[in-house]
Every structure is written in structure tokens, then in C-alpha cells.
Design a protein around this motif. Structure first.
Motif, PDB file in Angstrom:
ATOM      1  N   GLY A  18     -10.439 -45.024  47.069  1.00 53.55           N
ATOM      2  CA  GLY A  18      -9.172 -44.374  47.351  1.00 53.55           C
ATOM      3  C   GLY A  18      -9.410 -43.000  47.947  1.00 53.55           C
ATOM      4  O   GLY A  18     -10.513 -42.442  47.836  1.00 53.55           O
ATOM      5  N   PRO A  19      -8.420 -42.416  48.615  1.00 51.83           N
ATOM      6  CA  PRO A  19      -8.599 -41.109  49.254  1.00 51.83           C
ATOM      7  C   PRO A  19      -8.533 -39.963  48.245  1.00 51.83           C
ATOM      8  O   PRO A  19      -7.747 -39.995  47.292  1.00 51.83           O
ATOM      9  CB  PRO A  19      -7.424 -41.046  50.235  1.00 51.83           C
ATOM     10  N   ARG A  20      -9.342 -38.954  48.462  1.00 55.09           N
ATOM     11  CA  ARG A  20      -9.297 -37.738  47.648  1.00 55.09           C
ATOM     12  C   ARG A  20      -8.338 -36.768  48.350  1.00 55.09           C
ATOM     13  O   ARG A  20      -8.615 -36.306  49.459  1.00 55.09           O
ATOM     14  CB  ARG A  20     -10.690 -37.122  47.521  1.00 55.09           C
ATOM     15  N   ILE A  21      -7.215 -36.461  47.705  1.00 54.01           N
ATOM     16  CA  ILE A  21      -6.161 -35.689  48.349  1.00 54.01           C
ATOM     17  C   ILE A  21      -6.056 -34.307  47.710  1.00 54.01           C
ATOM     18  O   ILE A  21      -6.052 -34.168  46.488  1.00 54.01           O
ATOM     19  CB  ILE A  21      -4.803 -36.424  48.231  1.00 54.01           C
ATOM     20  N   GLY A  22      -5.981 -33.278  48.570  1.00 50.97           N
ATOM     21  CA  GLY A  22      -5.855 -31.908  48.095  1.00 50.97           C
ATOM     22  C   GLY A  22      -4.430 -31.564  47.720  1.00 50.97           C
ATOM     23  O   GLY A  22      -3.501 -32.381  47.828  1.00 50.97           O
ATOM     24  N   SER A  23      -4.216 -30.318  47.307  1.00 49.41           N
ATOM     25  CA  SER A  23      -2.897 -29.889  46.816  1.00 49.41           C
ATOM     26  C   SER A  23      -1.830 -29.962  47.898  1.00 49.41           C
ATOM     27  O   SER A  23      -0.659 -30.158  47.600  1.00 49.41           O
ATOM     28  CB  SER A  23      -2.986 -28.463  46.258  1.00 49.41           C
ATOM     29  N   GLY A  24      -2.199 -29.805  49.138  1.00 48.89           N
ATOM     30  CA  GLY A  24      -1.216 -29.871  50.213  1.00 48.89           C
ATOM     31  C   GLY A  24      -0.983 -31.266  50.752  1.00 48.89           C
ATOM     32  O   GLY A  24      -0.240 -31.452  51.713  1.00 48.89           O
ATOM     33  N   GLY A  25      -1.659 -32.267  50.175  1.00 50.84           N
ATOM     34  CA  GLY A  25      -1.467 -33.626  50.622  1.00 50.84           C
ATOM     35  C   GLY A  25      -2.457 -34.099  51.661  1.00 50.84           C
ATOM     36  O   GLY A  25      -2.448 -35.277  52.036  1.00 50.84           O
ATOM     37  N   GLY A  48       9.726 -35.891  46.961  1.00 46.64           N
ATOM     38  CA  GLY A  48      10.779 -35.923  47.964  1.00 46.64           C
ATOM     39  C   GLY A  48      10.465 -36.860  49.112  1.00 46.64           C
ATOM     40  O   GLY A  48       9.309 -37.244  49.329  1.00 46.64           O
ATOM     41  N   PRO A  49      11.496 -37.231  49.868  1.00 46.44           N
ATOM     42  CA  PRO A  49      11.293 -38.174  50.989  1.00 46.44           C
ATOM     43  C   PRO A  49      10.390 -37.626  52.078  1.00 46.44           C
ATOM     44  O   PRO A  49       9.803 -38.406  52.837  1.00 46.44           O
ATOM     45  CB  PRO A  49      12.717 -38.409  51.507  1.00 46.44           C
ATOM     46  N   ASP A  50      10.294 -36.282  52.181  1.00 48.09           N
ATOM     47  CA  ASP A  50       9.419 -35.678  53.181  1.00 48.09           C
ATOM     48  C   ASP A  50       8.130 -35.138  52.579  1.00 48.09           C
ATOM     49  O   ASP A  50       7.363 -34.443  53.255  1.00 48.09           O
ATOM     50  CB  ASP A  50      10.159 -34.544  53.905  1.00 48.09           C
ATOM     51  N   GLY A  51       7.902 -35.425  51.305  1.00 48.50           N
ATOM     52  CA  GLY A  51       6.694 -34.944  50.639  1.00 48.50           C
ATOM     53  C   GLY A  51       5.467 -35.752  51.031  1.00 48.50           C
ATOM     54  O   GLY A  51       5.561 -36.842  51.609  1.00 48.50           O
ATOM     55  N   TRP A  52       4.313 -35.206  50.681  1.00 45.55           N
ATOM     56  CA  TRP A  52       3.074 -35.872  51.114  1.00 45.55           C
ATOM     57  C   TRP A  52       2.828 -37.183  50.384  1.00 45.55           C
ATOM     58  O   TRP A  52       2.190 -38.098  50.916  1.00 45.55           O
ATOM     59  CB  TRP A  52       1.877 -34.948  50.999  1.00 45.55           C
ATOM     60  N   TRP A  53       3.335 -37.320  49.163  1.00 46.02           N
ATOM     61  CA  TRP A  53       3.142 -38.594  48.461  1.00 46.02           C
ATOM     62  C   TRP A  53       3.830 -39.729  49.209  1.00 46.02           C
ATOM     63  O   TRP A  53       3.261 -40.817  49.366  1.00 46.02           O
ATOM     64  CB  TRP A  53       3.698 -38.501  47.037  1.00 46.02           C
ATOM     65  N   ALA A  54       5.034 -39.464  49.698  1.00 46.32           N
ATOM     66  CA  ALA A  54       5.762 -40.482  50.454  1.00 46.32           C
ATOM     67  C   ALA A  54       5.000 -40.838  51.731  1.00 46.32           C
ATOM     68  O   ALA A  54       4.965 -42.007  52.155  1.00 46.32           O
ATOM     69  CB  ALA A  54       7.161 -39.988  50.799  1.00 46.32           C
ATOM     70  N   GLY A  55       4.368 -39.826  52.346  1.00 46.00           N
ATOM     71  CA  GLY A  55       3.598 -40.091  53.561  1.00 46.00           C
ATOM     72  C   GLY A  55       2.400 -40.990  53.305  1.00 46.00           C
ATOM     73  O   GLY A  55       2.153 -41.950  54.044  1.00 46.00           O
ATOM     74  N   TRP A  56       1.656 -40.693  52.239  1.00 39.50           N
ATOM     75  CA  TRP A  56       0.495 -41.522  51.917  1.00 39.50           C
ATOM     76  C   TRP A  56       0.912 -42.921  51.465  1.00 39.50           C
ATOM     77  O   TRP A  56       0.220 -43.910  51.759  1.00 39.50           O
ATOM     78  CB  TRP A  56      -0.342 -40.863  50.825  1.00 39.50           C
ATOM     79  N   SER A  57       2.018 -43.015  50.747  1.00 40.67           N
ATOM     80  CA  SER A  57       2.436 -44.327  50.238  1.00 40.67           C
ATOM     81  C   SER A  57       2.835 -45.279  51.359  1.00 40.67           C
ATOM     82  O   SER A  57       2.852 -46.500  51.169  1.00 40.67           O
ATOM     83  CB  SER A  57       3.607 -44.174  49.257  1.00 40.67           C
ATOM     84  N   LYS A  58       3.141 -44.727  52.531  1.00 35.57           N
ATOM     85  CA  LYS A  58       3.533 -45.572  53.662  1.00 35.57           C
ATOM     86  C   LYS A  58       2.341 -45.986  54.530  1.00 35.57           C
ATOM     87  O   LYS A  58       2.509 -46.730  55.494  1.00 35.57           O
ATOM     88  CB  LYS A  58       4.557 -44.834  54.523  1.00 35.57           C
ATOM     89  N   THR A 108       3.343 -28.362  52.086  1.00 37.99           N
ATOM     90  CA  THR A 108       4.147 -29.565  51.893  1.00 37.99           C
ATOM     91  C   THR A 108       4.187 -29.938  50.416  1.00 37.99           C
ATOM     92  O   THR A 108       3.137 -30.039  49.765  1.00 37.99           O
ATOM     93  CB  THR A 108       3.563 -30.744  52.695  1.00 37.99           C
ATOM     94  N   PRO A 109       5.362 -30.138  49.844  1.00 39.60           N
ATOM     95  CA  PRO A 109       5.451 -30.522  48.435  1.00 39.60           C
ATOM     96  C   PRO A 109       5.014 -31.968  48.238  1.00 39.60           C
ATOM     97  O   PRO A 109       4.988 -32.761  49.173  1.00 39.60           O
ATOM     98  CB  PRO A 109       6.936 -30.347  48.115  1.00 39.60           C
ATOM     99  N   ARG A 110       4.705 -32.298  47.017  1.00 39.64           N
ATOM    100  CA  ARG A 110       4.288 -33.671  46.714  1.00 39.64           C
ATOM    101  C   ARG A 110       5.468 -34.615  46.725  1.00 39.64           C
ATOM    102  O   ARG A 110       5.388 -35.715  47.280  1.00 39.64           O
ATOM    103  CB  ARG A 110       3.605 -33.721  45.342  1.00 39.64           C
TER     104      ARG A 110
END
Length: 375
Positions: free
Chosen positions: A199-206, A296-306, A292-294
Motif C-alpha cells: 500500500g502507499p505511504r501517505i504524508g500529512s498532506g495526502g 471531505g469530498p475534496d480531501g486527499w482521502w477521497a482522492g486516493w480512494s478513487k 489539503t485536509p484528509r
């Protein structure tokens, strides 16, 4: 006339018809034989193709047994990828080395149907120099040792990079042939990114980060990932093991640069690792502004999940199918439904070589998220 026998009628001799064939009859027979042979050829070819696919699947099952044995013994399915540039000395690190150490002649267990009969990693051995490696990888491996009689024992990767062999040439090819290829360190199967990177190692900013400051973030680098898939990760995951790919028929990655193992320069080579999780828009890892926050729809978690796993490294080697070893030990054939040579698992673009956005492997067939947990 033949003399008349007593009490009977005279016998009359009748000339027997000729036993030969006419030219027309011979041509008819030849035509029938030709038709039968023409009808038989497709069946013979289909039987050969089925036999090659079965042999390929059996190889993968044997590899699966070895990988599970490794996981039971040391906790991880393997020590990494069969990739000198990004993993290190291939006779000591990687799933091929792991299985060879267990007694499996991986280099003899090639998929016979795959057009690529040699790994792209062999090209690395033929061309890379010590300056090709950064500080993230130990390309030489173990230090030299000696046998009881004083004979030196040198890792072939170290031998290639040191002394006269570093310049290339016939001596370097001979070492690769004798100490790598002939010792079964070759394959035309590709490992999934999930098996060798987890899996990817993700920093605080995503953004993708690295655990080693000297190693730039990259999906290919072990320092930017969680490393090889562990048995504990598989056991803790809600994802069924029969959906997680480990190995598959390897797609074309390049062309052989020198003659080796009876193979001519220019023959196609198989890739070593699939691409990892990338955005469907541009086939690259997500990138975000540092703040970038983790959530929300524009957060980095949503970006990685897609993101989706890039499985373009899988080869459709068996008449529109690709054999894939799953983490439960089974082998699943995947269908290339539109015959574009790729298996689309959710990419809506044609830039990656896909003929259409039609999904050929659903999420309930092959897992495609960035990691087994967290998405």
C-alpha cells in the motif's frame, strides 16, 4: 472353352475387373483428406493452447504454495519484487529468489504461451552500472565469502558491477547466463504491486511520502510503501483472499538488448511489477496542495480512494485470457472481452491503451483499491 465337367454345364472364365484407381477417384480421396486435415487443424491448435494454459496455471499454483509457505514461515508472502533497480540483488531479494531458495526452479517454469520468455530484469543486468542506482537500494547484495577450499563466492550482481564486468561485453553476458539464468533466476510472470508493495505511504498532506529522506517518493520504491504483503494484513482485511492478485502472466515491457540464453536481441521481455494505484484521469498517483485536509469530498482521502490499481502489466496470453494467481492459492482466468490486449478494471480513458471504458474485471472479481485497509 473349358472342358465340361461331368454332369454339369461348361464353365466360362470371366476376366476380373482392374483393381487400380482412376485419376478422378484419386483426386476425390485427396480432396477429402485435405478437408479433414483442414477441419482438424483448429481442434489441434485449440488443444495445444489449452495445454499451454493448463501448464501456465499449474506453474502459478506451485508458486502460490511456495509463497504461502514463505508467509507462514516469515510472515510475508515474499521479500519483494524481481527487480534489480528498485529492490536490490535479485539472487537474494524478491519472490523469485525466495522460491528458488525453496527449491523451485522458477526460471524453468515459464508460461509457454507468453510471447515474452525472459524478464525485463535481465535487461537491467545487461545494461545498468553502479551509477544507475541511488542510495535507496543495495545493488550488490551480500559481501564475498569463501568456500572451505578457499574458492571465492561472489554474488553475481556484485560481480557484474565490479571490475572488468562493469563495462559490459561477453564476460558480463557469460556471468548472467551462468549464475543467473542457468540458476533459475528468470520469469515471465509479473507480480502485483499489492503483493510486493502492500500500500502507499501517505504524508500529512495526502501526497506520497518516503520513510527514507534520501529516497524520492515513488510507487516503485519500497520506502514509499508498506513493503511486501504480510499474512497478518491478509487475515485482518475484510477483502476475501480470492480477490487479491499475487502473480499473473507478464505483459511486454521492452526488448532484450543482447543475445542470452539462446534468445536473440530484440525479443520481447516481460515486466516485473504492475503499476500500482493511479488516478483514472491521467494514470498517475494523486497530488495535492500541502494544506489539503484528509476529510471531505475534496480531501486527499477521497482522492486516493478513487484510484485504481494499474493492471496493464497483465498479459492476455491465452486466446483472450490472462491467468492470475490469487491470494487464496487459486488461479483465475480473466477475459479480455474487447480484444484490446488489456484488462480494464475501471479506467474511463483511452490514453492508457484501452479500447473502451467497458469494465472487464469488476471489484468483485479482482481487488483494485490502493491497499487492503483504509479505503
Amino acid at each position: 472353352m473349358t472342358p465340361t465337367p461331368r454332369g454339369g454345364k461348361p464353365k466360362v472364365q470371366v476376366a476380373r475387373a482392374s483393381q487400380g484407381m482412376t485419376l478422378v477417384e484419386l483426386l476425390v480421396v485427396i480432396s477429402i483428406i485435405g478437408i479433414l486435415v483442414a477441419l482438424l487443424f483448429p481442434a489441434v491448435n485449440a488443444a495445444r493452447a489449452a495445454s499451454r494454459q493448463t501448464a501456465c496455471a499449474n506453474n502459478l499454483r506451485q508458486f502460490g504454495i511456495g509463497l504461502h509457505s514463505n508467509a507462514s514461515r516469515v510472515g510475508a508472502f515474499c521479500t519483494g519484487a524481481f527487480d534489480w533497480k528498485h529492490e536490490g540483488a535479485i539472487t537474494e531479494v524478491g519472490w523469485v529468489a525466495d522460491l528458488v531458495d525453496q527449491g523451485s526452479p522458477v526460471g524453468q517454469m515459464l508460461c509457454p504461451a507468453n510471447v515474452s520468455q525472459v524478464s525485463e530484469t535481465v535487461n537491467q543486468l545487461l545494461t545498468l552500472t553502479e551509477s544507475s542506482f541511488g542510495e535507496c537500494v543495495d545493488p550488490k547484495g551480500s559481501e564475498p565469502t569463501k568456500k572451505p577450499d578457499g574458492t571465492p563466492v561472489i554474488n553475481p550482481c556484485r560481480e557484474i558491477l565490479e571490475g572488468a564486468l562493469a563495462a559490459g561485453g561477453a564476460e558480463r553476458v557469460a556471468v548472467i547466463q551462468g549464475k543467473v539464468i542457468d540458476k533459475f533466476y528468470n520469469t515471465n510472470y509479473v507480480s502485483s504491486w499489492l503483493m510486493v508493495r502492500g500500500g502507499p505511504r501517505i504524508g500529512s498532506g495526502g501526497n506520497l511520502s518516503s520513510s527514507d529522506p534520501s529516497c524520492p517518493p515513488s510507487l516503485k520504491s519500497r520506502s514509499s510503501t508498506f513493503g511486501p504483503l504480510k499474512l497478518s494484513q491478509l487475515d485482518a482485511s475484510k477483502v476475501p483472499s480470492n480477490l487479491i492478485p499475487l502473480l499473473a502472466d507478464g505483459g511486454v515491457a521492452g526488448q532484450l538488448t543482447a543475445m542470452i540464453g539462446g534468445l536473440q536481441p530484440g525479443v520481447e521481455t516481460a515486466g516485473s511489477v504492475t503499476g500500482g494505484p493511479v488516478q483514472t484521469s491521467d494514470l498517475k498517483p494523486p497530488s495535492f496542495p500541502d494544506d489539503t485536509p484528509r476529510g471531505g469530498p475534496d480531501g486527499w482521502w477521497a482522492g486516493w480512494s478513487k484510484t485504481r490499481q494499474d493492471y496493464r502489466g497483465f498479459a492476455v496470453a491465452h486466446r483472450g485470457q490472462c491467468n492470475v494467481l490469487m491470494a487464496d492459492g487459486g488461479v483465475r482466468p480473466l477475459d479480455d472481452e474487447n480484444d484490446d490486449g488489456l484488462l480494464n478494471n475501471g479506467f474511463p480513458i483511452a490514453d492508457g491503451g484501452y479500447e473502451s471504458d467497458a469494465i472487464e474485471i469488476d471489484e468483485d472479481v479482482v481487488f483494485s483499491k490502493p491497499a487492503l485497509r483504509g479505503y
